[in-house]
Scaffold this active site. Structure first.
Site, short mmCIF file in Angstrom:
data_model
loop_
_atom_site.label_atom_id
_atom_site.label_comp_id
_atom_site.label_asym_id
_atom_site.label_seq_id
_atom_site.Cartn_x
_atom_site.Cartn_y
_atom_site.Cartn_z
N TYR A 1 0.84 -1.18 -0.11
CA TYR A 1 0.02 0.22 -0.03
C TYR A 1 0.82 1.25 -0.05
CZ TYR A 1 -2.92 3.72 1.69
OH TYR A 1 -3.58 4.87 1.84
N SER B 1 -2.22 12.78 8.62
CA SER B 1 -3.12 12.75 7.43
C SER B 1 -4.48 12.58 7.99
CB SER B 1 -2.85 11.22 6.79
OG SER B 1 -3.90 11.13 5.90
N ARG C 1 -4.87 1.28 -7.58
CA ARG C 1 -3.64 0.94 -7.31
C ARG C 1 -3.58 -0.69 -7.55
NH1 ARG C 1 -3.91 4.99 -2.65
NH2 ARG C 1 -3.69 6.92 -3.82
N TYR D 1 -8.42 16.18 3.24
CA TYR D 1 -9.05 16.09 1.93
C TYR D 1 -10.57 17.00 2.03
CZ TYR D 1 -6.16 12.09 1.61
OH TYR D 1 -5.27 11.40 1.41
N ARG E 1 0.52 8.12 -7.06
CA ARG E 1 -0.51 7.51 -6.77
C ARG E 1 -1.89 7.91 -7.41
NH1 ARG E 1 0.89 4.61 -1.88
NH2 ARG E 1 -0.87 4.77 -0.84
N HIS F 1 1.02 13.04 -5.76
CA HIS F 1 0.61 12.29 -4.62
C HIS F 1 1.58 11.19 -4.71
CE1 HIS F 1 -3.22 12.14 -2.02
NE2 HIS F 1 -2.75 10.84 -1.88
C1 HOC Z 1 -9.69 4.62 -1.64
C2 HOC Z 1 -9.23 5.90 -1.32
O1 HOC Z 1 -3.76 9.73 0.35
C3 HOC Z 1 -3.18 7.48 -0.31
C4 HOC Z 1 -3.92 8.43 0.68
C5 HOC Z 1 -5.55 8.32 0.68
C6 HOC Z 1 -6.09 7.28 -0.32
C7 HOC Z 1 -7.48 7.13 -0.46
C8 HOC Z 1 -7.84 6.04 -1.25
O2 HOC Z 1 -3.15 6.33 -0.15
O3 HOC Z 1 -2.57 8.02 -1.35
#
Ligand code: HOC
Length: 381
Positions: A24, A106, A164, A129, A281, A278
């Protein structure tokens, strides 16, 4: 294992964490092209070696948003990273303040604001967020004010989540219910050191700030379902008015990758921005932070504080980002790996390593102060 570099912390984390957690944090979205570009573009930047410049006294301190820092570095907000060690964000905030740099909690961290505030003795930063439920946002902002948070990092690059693939393979995404839960338990069981450390047999994690709106559901899949359904895709520039009305401290907008958006942020009175994709991601295929940063710094660097993240794997990389125009950087995966590898002591060691590496990079590029680092230390200019 001997840990002498950021990649070593990654390897130590890989050995210690259950697969679903390691992947993750480690992974990016889709084909992970942007994740790779972040690292490759930055490390490819050639530094210009200079000699005979008396580098016996180096000053790495700086000031960001009125705060004196010992390094131009902050720990980035990372969702769930606190699961990497027992009450992880509490350990991280202590390591950060010992090193004289800000920690950013976060919204979807594992420990809630109040608990982190209890562990900290100095103000930390809070990340938010855009959430559909404005009352919940107001509540989080009120808690952040109450906790004396010294900056708000408002993440704007997640109106919709990127996919992802690794999270599907590990069962973190897309496989809820009993099957997903059993698969994660199986992954945790082959990592008994981690399971013991995070207290799976003691007080469980509360899943942080979001716990009160999960209606008593405590599974990680409930947490993910909440994230998927509650990030607000209608987010737009006018929402900054809402944030400004509720938050009185410094406001940093995170997730800017385009000079036009940076200008808009400056126009609307943000105090800072984070040039960020990000961590690779979100939209795979966008520019690396290394390539996005220079035109943005050029466009707005005199109007607000430009920070950057993405691909930083050493103190040398921190210096490279500063040379491209950032006033400071956010370290993301590196601290999550260090937390997994050694808890608070791991992050302390990481920050010492980053400082030592920055010292070498500064000395050998002939710079003695952070303010002296600019594009002239890059070869080819
Ligand atoms: C399905 C939602 O910022 C990340 C975080 C939050 C992820 C939210 C995923 O993992 O990049």
């Amino acid at each position: 294992m001997i840990v002498a570099s950021v990649p070593d912390f990654r390897e130590a984390a890989r050995r210690r964490l259950p697969r679903f957690l390691f992947e993750y944090i480690d992974g990016g979205s889709y084909a992970e092209a942007t994740l790779r570009r972040n690292v490759d573009d930055l490390s490819r930047l050639a530094l210009r070696q200079r000699v005979l410049r008396d580098v016996s006294k180096l000053d790495l301190s700086t000031e960001l948003f009125g705060q004196k820092l010992s390094l131009p570095v902050a720990l980035a907000p990372i969702g769930l990273a606190g699961l990497n060690a027992r009450r992880g964000e509490c350990q991280a905030v202590r390591a950060a303040e010992k090193a004289g740099v800000p920690f950013t909690l976060s919204t979807v961290g594992a420990c809630p604001i109040g608990e982190v505030a209890g562990a900290a003795s100095k103000p930390f930063w809070f990340q938010l967020y855009m959430i559909r439920d404005r009352a919940f946002m107001r509540d989080l902002l009120a808690q952040a004010m109450e906790a004396n948070c010294s900056a708000l990092v408002f993440t704007v690059d997640m109106p919709v989540p990127g996919s992802r693939y690794r999270d599907y393979h590990t069962g973190l995404a897309g496989s809820g219910g009993l099957q997903g839960a059993l698969w994660r338990v199986a992954q945790a069981m082959v990592r008994p050191g981690w399971a013991w450390d995070v207290g799976l047999w003691g007080r469980p994690h509360t899943l942080g700030n979001v716990a009160p709106v999960l209606n008593g559901n405590t599974g990680i899949e409930d947490f993910f379902a909440w994230m998927r359904n509650n990030f607000d895709p209608s987010i737009n520039w006018r929402d900054l008015d809402f944030i400004r009305a509720e938050w009185k401290g410094p406001l940093i907008i995170k997730g800017i990758l385009d000079p036009e958006d940076a200008k808009e942020a400056a126009e609307l009175g943000a105090d800072g921005i984070v040039v960020s994709n990000h961590g690779g991601r979100q939209l795979d295929g966008v520019l690396s932070s290394t390539r996005a940063l220079p035109p943005i710094a050029e466009a707005v660097g005199d109007r607000l504080t430009v920070l950057a993240d993405g691909g930083i794997r050493s103190g040398l990389d921190v210096v490279r980002m500063l040379a491209l125009g950032a006033k400071g950087v956010l370290l993301g995966r590196a601290w999550a790996w260090a937390l997994a590898a050694g808890g608070e002591a791991g992050i302390t060691k990481l920050l010492q390593l980053i400082e030592a590496e920055m010292r070498v990079a500064m000395a050998l590029t002939g710079t003695t102060k952070i303010a002296e680092i600019d594009k002239t230390i890059l070869a080819g200019d």
